[in-house]
Design an enzyme around this catalytic site. Structure first.
Site, short mmCIF file in Angstrom:
data_model
loop_
_atom_site.label_atom_id
_atom_site.label_comp_id
_atom_site.label_asym_id
_atom_site.label_seq_id
_atom_site.Cartn_x
_atom_site.Cartn_y
_atom_site.Cartn_z
N ILE A 94 0.82 -1.21 0.00
CA ILE A 94 0.00 0.00 0.00
C ILE A 94 0.86 1.27 0.00
CG2 ILE A 94 -0.29 0.36 2.50
CD1 ILE A 94 -3.09 0.33 -0.15
N HIS B 31 6.66 -11.83 5.19
CA HIS B 31 6.29 -11.39 3.83
C HIS B 31 7.55 -11.14 3.02
CE1 HIS B 31 6.42 -7.90 6.55
NE2 HIS B 31 6.84 -7.19 5.53
P1 AMP Z 1 8.24 -4.46 6.78
O1 AMP Z 1 7.51 -5.15 7.91
O2 AMP Z 1 9.30 -3.52 7.29
O3 AMP Z 1 8.78 -5.45 5.78
O4 AMP Z 1 7.21 -3.54 6.02
C1 AMP Z 1 5.85 -3.85 5.94
C2 AMP Z 1 5.30 -3.44 4.59
O5 AMP Z 1 3.91 -3.71 4.59
C3 AMP Z 1 5.48 -1.95 4.24
O6 AMP Z 1 6.11 -1.84 2.96
C4 AMP Z 1 4.05 -1.41 4.23
O7 AMP Z 1 3.84 -0.40 3.24
C5 AMP Z 1 3.24 -2.66 3.92
N1 AMP Z 1 1.87 -2.62 4.43
C6 AMP Z 1 1.46 -2.31 5.69
N2 AMP Z 1 0.12 -2.39 5.79
C7 AMP Z 1 -0.34 -2.74 4.56
C8 AMP Z 1 -1.63 -3.00 4.01
N3 AMP Z 1 -2.76 -2.87 4.74
N4 AMP Z 1 -1.72 -3.35 2.71
C9 AMP Z 1 -0.61 -3.48 1.95
N5 AMP Z 1 0.64 -3.27 2.42
C10 AMP Z 1 0.78 -2.90 3.70
#
Ligand code: AMP
Length: 130
Positions: free
Chosen positions: A29, A92
């Protein structure tokens, strides 16, 4: 419960790219670049290397298919891969279309409209060979 578990259960929306029994892929997002996609195991596990070897290999195999589709759908030099998890404690894989080093550095962000997200998700999804 993680934000990604809420996406998996349908409690909150996402721009879905691919899904099977064990994994889901949807657009990040707050993307580094157009087509930045997250591949997530449906089982909520915090850290990548807490997955079993089998789960890890299956995650990589699913990510491979999604990356191939991103390469076809999004103009880029190559697709980069990164695992961080400092923000969301649910495994992820970041798959990021790269055109320059800044695209993998999580400081350059792009703003996309709802239509742009929808059209990116649809074109990646159409290029899946699963
Ligand atoms: P990290 O945990 O540091 O690998 O980062 C988490 C990633 O998840 C970031 O790039 C956020 O932009 C993404 N993110 C967080 N919430 C959402 C959501 N609701 N939908 C899509 N991506 C998300």
């Amino acid at each position: 419960m993680s934000v990604f578990t809420k996406i998996i259960s349908g409690e909150i929306p996402s721009y879905k790219v691919a899904e099977n029994d064990d994994f889901i892929a949807f657009l990040d997002i707050n993307p580094n670049a157009e087509g930045h996609t997250l591949v997530v195991p449906k089982k909520e596990v915090d850290k990548l290397f807490d997955l079993s070897k089998e789960e890890y290999n299956a995650l990589m195999s699913f990510s491979y298919k999604v990356a191939k589709a991103i390469e076809k759908a999004v103009p880029c030099l190559r697709v980069g891969m990164s695992v961080i998890g400092l923000e969301v404690p649910h495994v992820h894989v970041h798959l990021i279309p790269l055109n320059e080093m800044a695209d993998i550095q999580f400081s350059k962000k792009v703003k996309l409209s709802k239509d742009e997200f929808q059209s990116l998700a649809a074109s990646i999804s159409e290029n899946l060979e699963i």
